[in-house]
Design a protein around this motif. Structure first.
Motif, mmCIF file in Angstrom:
data_model
loop_
_atom_site.group_PDB
_atom_site.id
_atom_site.type_symbol
_atom_site.label_atom_id
_atom_site.label_comp_id
_atom_site.label_asym_id
_atom_site.label_seq_id
_atom_site.Cartn_x
_atom_site.Cartn_y
_atom_site.Cartn_z
ATOM 1 N N LEU A 1 2.442 -4.104 10.341
ATOM 2 C CA LEU A 1 2.417 -2.661 10.519
ATOM 3 C C LEU A 1 2.072 -1.994 9.199
ATOM 4 C CD1 LEU A 1 2.916 -0.245 12.387
ATOM 5 C CD2 LEU A 1 5.305 -0.281 11.671
ATOM 6 N N GLY A 2 1.022 -1.141 9.217
ATOM 7 C CA GLY A 2 0.587 -0.451 8.013
ATOM 8 C C GLY A 2 -0.298 -1.297 7.126
ATOM 9 N N GLY A 3 -0.586 -2.544 7.518
ATOM 10 C CA GLY A 3 -1.426 -3.407 6.717
ATOM 11 C C GLY A 3 -2.900 -3.103 6.901
ATOM 12 N N LEU A 4 -3.735 -3.869 6.201
ATOM 13 C CA LEU A 4 -5.183 -3.644 6.213
ATOM 14 C C LEU A 4 -5.873 -4.990 6.238
ATOM 15 C CD1 LEU A 4 -7.607 -1.688 5.966
ATOM 16 C CD2 LEU A 4 -7.413 -1.920 3.482
ATOM 17 N N ILE A 5 -6.855 -5.138 7.150
ATOM 18 C CA ILE A 5 -7.641 -6.367 7.230
ATOM 19 C C ILE A 5 -9.002 -6.127 6.610
ATOM 20 C CG2 ILE A 5 -8.510 -5.824 9.554
ATOM 21 C CD1 ILE A 5 -8.442 -8.812 10.121
ATOM 22 N N LEU A 6 -9.501 -7.118 5.894
ATOM 23 C CA LEU A 6 -10.806 -7.032 5.233
ATOM 24 C C LEU A 6 -11.805 -7.869 6.008
ATOM 25 C CD1 LEU A 6 -9.570 -7.484 1.551
ATOM 26 C CD2 LEU A 6 -9.760 -5.366 2.867
ATOM 27 N N PRO A 7 -12.568 -7.253 6.948
ATOM 28 C CA PRO A 7 -13.493 -8.056 7.776
ATOM 29 C C PRO A 7 -14.542 -8.780 6.948
ATOM 30 C CG PRO A 7 -13.154 -5.869 8.719
ATOM 31 C CD PRO A 7 -12.582 -5.829 7.358
ATOM 32 N N LYS A 8 -15.087 -8.084 5.902
ATOM 33 C CA LYS A 8 -16.143 -8.701 5.098
ATOM 34 C C LYS A 8 -15.634 -9.208 3.755
ATOM 35 C CE LYS A 8 -19.910 -6.035 7.157
ATOM 36 N NZ LYS A 8 -21.054 -5.146 6.913
ATOM 37 N N GLY A 9 -14.352 -9.038 3.496
ATOM 38 C CA GLY A 9 -13.780 -9.574 2.269
ATOM 39 C C GLY A 9 -13.871 -8.658 1.073
ATOM 40 N N LEU A 10 -14.390 -7.407 1.228
ATOM 41 C CA LEU A 10 -14.491 -6.468 0.115
ATOM 42 C C LEU A 10 -13.335 -5.482 0.196
ATOM 43 C CD1 LEU A 10 -18.337 -5.780 0.066
ATOM 44 C CD2 LEU A 10 -17.022 -7.290 -1.416
ATOM 45 N N VAL A 11 -12.654 -5.290 -0.930
ATOM 46 C CA VAL A 11 -11.511 -4.377 -0.973
ATOM 47 C C VAL A 11 -12.033 -2.947 -1.039
ATOM 48 C CG1 VAL A 11 -9.449 -3.706 -2.253
ATOM 49 C CG2 VAL A 11 -10.085 -6.116 -2.068
ATOM 50 N N PRO A 12 -11.631 -2.071 -0.103
ATOM 51 C CA PRO A 12 -12.076 -0.679 -0.139
ATOM 52 C C PRO A 12 -11.235 0.110 -1.139
ATOM 53 C CG PRO A 12 -10.681 -1.010 1.757
ATOM 54 C CD PRO A 12 -10.806 -2.346 1.086
ATOM 55 N N PRO A 13 -11.647 1.336 -1.441
ATOM 56 C CA PRO A 13 -10.811 2.198 -2.297
ATOM 57 C C PRO A 13 -9.508 2.536 -1.589
ATOM 58 C CG PRO A 13 -13.086 3.004 -2.204
ATOM 59 C CD PRO A 13 -12.957 1.958 -1.147
ATOM 60 N N GLY A 14 -8.508 2.885 -2.397
ATOM 61 C CA GLY A 14 -7.221 3.292 -1.843
ATOM 62 C C GLY A 14 -6.221 2.177 -1.741
ATOM 63 N N THR A 15 -6.441 1.049 -2.399
ATOM 64 C CA THR A 15 -5.496 -0.048 -2.392
ATOM 65 C C THR A 15 -5.044 -0.359 -3.811
ATOM 66 O OG1 THR A 15 -7.161 -1.796 -2.618
ATOM 67 C CG2 THR A 15 -6.686 -1.020 -0.393
ATOM 68 N N ALA A 16 -4.087 -1.234 -3.959
ATOM 69 C CA ALA A 16 -3.586 -1.626 -5.276
ATOM 70 C C ALA A 16 -4.574 -2.488 -6.040
ATOM 71 C CB ALA A 16 -2.260 -2.351 -5.135
ATOM 72 N N PHE A 17 -5.619 -2.995 -5.373
ATOM 73 C CA PHE A 17 -6.629 -3.821 -6.015
ATOM 74 C C PHE A 17 -7.856 -2.964 -6.305
ATOM 75 C CE2 PHE A 17 -3.988 -6.716 -3.645
ATOM 76 C CZ PHE A 17 -3.810 -7.779 -4.540
ATOM 77 N N PRO A 18 -8.623 -3.314 -7.315
ATOM 78 C CA PRO A 18 -9.835 -2.535 -7.605
ATOM 79 C C PRO A 18 -10.799 -2.576 -6.431
ATOM 80 C CG PRO A 18 -9.255 -3.955 -9.458
ATOM 81 C CD PRO A 18 -8.369 -4.343 -8.353
ATOM 82 N N GLY B 1 -14.014 -3.037 -4.340
ATOM 83 C CA GLY B 1 -15.114 -3.983 -4.493
ATOM 84 C C GLY B 1 -14.664 -5.392 -4.826
ATOM 85 N N THR B 2 -13.360 -5.584 -4.992
ATOM 86 C CA THR B 2 -12.875 -6.948 -5.263
ATOM 87 C C THR B 2 -13.194 -7.843 -4.070
ATOM 88 O OG1 THR B 2 -11.092 -6.071 -6.635
ATOM 89 C CG2 THR B 2 -10.869 -8.339 -5.842
ATOM 90 N N GLU B 3 -13.729 -9.038 -4.338
ATOM 91 C CA GLU B 3 -14.126 -9.953 -3.268
ATOM 92 C C GLU B 3 -12.970 -10.895 -2.942
ATOM 93 O OE1 GLU B 3 -17.688 -11.985 -4.165
ATOM 94 O OE2 GLU B 3 -18.919 -10.179 -4.293
ATOM 95 N N LEU B 4 -12.649 -10.936 -1.675
ATOM 96 C CA LEU B 4 -11.654 -11.867 -1.131
ATOM 97 C C LEU B 4 -12.259 -12.578 0.068
ATOM 98 C CD1 LEU B 4 -8.474 -9.584 -1.278
ATOM 99 C CD2 LEU B 4 -8.939 -11.574 -2.707
ATOM 100 N N PRO B 5 -11.662 -13.679 0.527
ATOM 101 C CA PRO B 5 -12.185 -14.342 1.750
ATOM 102 C C PRO B 5 -12.204 -13.372 2.932
ATOM 103 C CG PRO B 5 -10.646 -15.791 0.621
ATOM 104 C CD PRO B 5 -10.582 -14.475 -0.090
ATOM 105 N N ALA B 6 -13.285 -13.429 3.696
ATOM 106 C CA ALA B 6 -13.426 -12.550 4.855
ATOM 107 C C ALA B 6 -12.255 -12.740 5.810
ATOM 108 C CB ALA B 6 -14.736 -12.824 5.574
ATOM 109 N N GLY B 7 -11.668 -11.619 6.245
ATOM 110 C CA GLY B 7 -10.532 -11.666 7.154
ATOM 111 C C GLY B 7 -9.188 -11.643 6.454
ATOM 112 N N THR B 8 -9.166 -11.527 5.104
ATOM 113 C CA THR B 8 -7.889 -11.473 4.390
ATOM 114 C C THR B 8 -7.119 -10.223 4.811
ATOM 115 O OG1 THR B 8 -8.852 -12.676 2.539
ATOM 116 C CG2 THR B 8 -6.820 -11.440 2.110
ATOM 117 N N VAL B 9 -5.807 -10.346 4.907
ATOM 118 C CA VAL B 9 -4.957 -9.243 5.349
ATOM 119 C C VAL B 9 -4.103 -8.794 4.170
ATOM 120 C CG1 VAL B 9 -3.166 -8.512 6.961
ATOM 121 C CG2 VAL B 9 -4.933 -10.133 7.698
ATOM 122 N N LEU B 10 -4.127 -7.464 3.888
ATOM 123 C CA LEU B 10 -3.266 -6.871 2.872
ATOM 124 C C LEU B 10 -2.022 -6.330 3.553
ATOM 125 C CD1 LEU B 10 -5.903 -4.899 0.772
ATOM 126 C CD2 LEU B 10 -5.161 -7.239 0.472
#
Length: 470
Positions: A413-430, A432-441
Motif C-alpha cells: 500500500l502506497g508503494g511504487l512499481i518501476l515497469p521499465k526500471g527507471l526511478v521517476p522524480p519524487g522518490t528518495a532515489f535520484p 533516472g536511477t536504473e533498477l531491474p524492470a519491475g522493481t517495487v519501492l
C-alpha cells in the motif's frame, strides 16, 4: 507187482515218514528265493492302490540294481501296505517315489525306488518312513494292454481311417501347390514364433503375474463389480432419456453445422476486420495496461494515492533552480558546468566542500542525503543477486522503512512499481536511477507530499558558480 515197484513204494513211504520222525523242516517252512539285503537294513512302508501279483521276497531295486526285498504285504482298508527292507548303504531322499514294475513281458514283479523327478530332494529316507499313495504307482499289465488294443481294433476308429484317407486325398487332389505354399507359410510362421520364444515366454510370465495379482484381488474386484450394479440399474432405467438426449444432441450438431456453414464467410470477414485492431494492440505492448493503471487515478499519476488525505490533496513542486542551466537556456550560453566542479575564480561559500570531494545539497524533506542525479552504487542492490527484500545501508541516509522488493513482488500500500526500471522524480532515489524492470519501492521510499515550499538563497556569484547554497 514187481520188485522194482515195491522198492519205489518203500522209498516213498520212507521219505514221507522221515521228516516227522527225524525233525526235518516242512516244505512250507523253506525260505523263498529273493534279494534280501545283506546285514541290517531299514524298513520302509509304501502304500499302493494295487500291487497286482507282487509277492513277499520280491526284489526292491534302485536304478535296476537290487538293494532289498519285500518283507511283508498287508491290507489297510482299500490300500495295500508293502513293507520294504532296504540295504543300510542305500541313501534315498525322504520324498522318494515307489512303483511296481515287471522285469519282462511275463517276468516277475518288483518294487523300484527313485528320487522325485521334478521336486527337489528332501531329507534322507530313514527307518519307519512311509511313502504315501501320492508318490506310488504301478505299471500296466499285459492283459490291460491287450484289452485296450482289442477295444481299438474291434470298436475303435480303425474302420474310419480308410474313409478319412480317401476324403483327404480327394480334398488335396489338384491343390498340391496351394498346400505346399500353405505349409511353407506355416513353417515361416512357426520359425517366427520360435525366434520370438523368449518374448512369448516373458509375455506369458507377465500374464501369469497379472493373473496372480487379479486372483489375489478377487474379493476387491468382486466388490467393485457389485458396487457397479446400482449404477447400471439407474442407467437401465434412464435408457430412454439417454437415447432422447443423444438424439437431440445429434439434431443440435446438424443445426450447428448449418449455422457454421452459412456464417463462415461473415465470420472470416469479421476476423479479417479485427486483424488491424489486433496488430495495433500488439504494437501498444505495455502502454495499454499502463494507461489503464493511470485511468484509475486520472487526472493524477498512479502514485498520488499517498497524497490524498480526506477530501483534499497535498501537492509539492520541486524546482531545479540551477542558474547556469537557466542562463544557458535563456541566452544560449555555454553548457552548464558539471555539478560538483567549483569555479576557479568564484569563492567557495561556507560549508561547501573542496574540489575533488563529494558534493551534497540538502534533500527535500530532511535536509540531508546525496545529491540527486548522482549514482548510488552502495545504496542499490546487485541486479544479478537481487534478494526478495533489500534494505539500503544506514549510510545512504534514506527514510526509515525504505526497502526495495524483487521484481514480481506484490506492491504494498502506497508503494511504487518501476515497469521499465527507471526511478521517476519524487522518490528518495535520484530520478533516472536504473533498477531491474519491475522493481517495487515501498511507501517510505516515495517522498511525502506536504505542500511546503523549500527556498534557497544566494547571490550572483553563487548563481554563476553552479547553484544556490543554503
Amino acid at each position: 507187482m514187481t520188485a522194482r515197484t515195491l522198492r519205489v513204494l518203500a522209498g516213498a513211504v520212507l521219505a514221507a515218514l522221515l521228516p516227522a520222525g527225524c525233525g526235518l523242516p516242512e516244505l512250507a517252512d523253506l525260505p523263498l528265493p529273493g534279494g534280501a539285503p545283506r546285514g541290517d537294513g531299514y524298513a520302509v512302508t509304501a502304500e499302493f492302490s494295487d500291487v497286482l501279483d507282487l509277492v513277499p521276497q520280491a526284489a526292491v531295486k534302485v536304478d535296476d540294481v537290487t538293494v532289498g526285498s519285500v518283507e511283508k504285504i498287508s491290507l489297510a482298508g482299500w490300500t495295500a501296505r508293502v513293507t520294504l527292507r532296504v540295504d543300510a548303504d542305500v541313501r534315498l531322499p525322504a520324498n522318494a517315489t515307489a512303483a511296481v514294475r515287471q522285469s519282462s513281458l511275463l517276468g516277475e514283479k518288483y518294487v523300484t525306488l527313485a528320487a522325485p523327478p521334478t521336486a527337489p530332494a528332501g531329507a534322507r529316507l530313514v527307518d519307519g518312513d512311509v511313502i504315501p499313495l501320492s508318490r506310488t504307482a504301478r505299471g500296466a499289465e499285459v492283459e490291460e494292454v491287450l484289452a485296450a488294443l482289442g477295444l481299438l481294433l474291434n470298436g475303435g476308429g480303425l474302420a474310419q481311417l480308410r474313409t478319412i484317407n480317401q476324403e483327404l486325398g480327394a480334398a488335396l487332389d489338384g491343390r498340391e501347390p496351394a498346400v505346399r505354399d500353405a505349409l511353407s507359410q506355416l513353417d515361416t510362421f512357426i520359425g517366427g514364433l520360435d525366434k520370438q520364444k523368449a518374448d512369448l515366454v516373458r509375455a506369458l510370465d507377465a500374464l501369469d503375474r497379472l493373473s496372480g495379482r487379479l486372483a489375489r484381488q478377487k474379493q476387491t474386484l468382486g466388490e467393485a463389480v457389485d458396487s457397479l450394479a446400482p449404477g447400471i440399474t439407474v442407467l437401465a432405467r434412464q435408457r430412454a432419456q439417454l437415447t432422447e438426449a443423444l438424439t437431440a444432441l445429434g439434431e443440435l450438431g446438424e443445426v450447428g453445422t448449418r449455422v457454421v456453414n452459412r456464417s463462415r464467410d461473415d465470420t472470416l470477414a469479421d476476423v479479417r476486420a479485427l486483424q488491424p485492431i489486433l496488430e495495433q494492440l500488439v504494437r501498444a505492448g505495455d502502454d495499454l495496461p499502463k494507461s489503464l493503471d493511470f485511468m484509475l487515478s486520472f487526472p493524477f499519476p498512479p502514485n498520488v494515492t499517498g497524497a490524498i488525505v480526506g477530501d483534499f490533496v497535498n501537492l509539492s513542486v520541486t524546482a531545479d533552480l540551477d542558474s547556469a542551466s537557466i542562463l544557458a537556456n535563456l541566452v544560449a550560453a555555454a553548457p552548464a558546468p558539471a555539478r560538483g566542479a567549483a569555479s576557479p575564480t568564484a569563492p567557495r561559500p561556507p560549508g561547501r566542500p573542496s574540489a575533488g570531494g563529494s558534493t551534497t545539497v540538502p534533500r527535500p524533506g530532511d535536509g540531508t542525503g546525496p545529491l540527486p542525479g548522482l549514482p548510488l552504487t552502495e545504496c542499490l542492490p546487485d541486479p544479478k543477486d537481487f534478494p526478495a527484500t533489500w534494505t539500503p545501508p544506514k549510510d545512504c541516509l534514506l527514510p526509515e522503512g525504505c526497502v526495495l522488493l524483487k521484481p514480481g513482488s506484490t506492491v504494498p500500500l502506497g508503494g511504487l512499481i518501476l515497469p521499465k526500471g527507471l526511478v521517476p522524480p519524487g522518490t528518495a532515489f535520484p530520478a533516472g536511477t536504473e533498477l531491474p524492470a519491475g522493481t517495487v519501492l515501498s511507501a517510505p521510499c516515495v517522498l511525502p507530499v506536504t505542500g511546503a515550499v523549500t527556498g534557497q538563497l544566494g547571490d550572483l556569484p553563487d548563481l554563476l558558480g553552479g547553484g544556490l547554497r543554503p
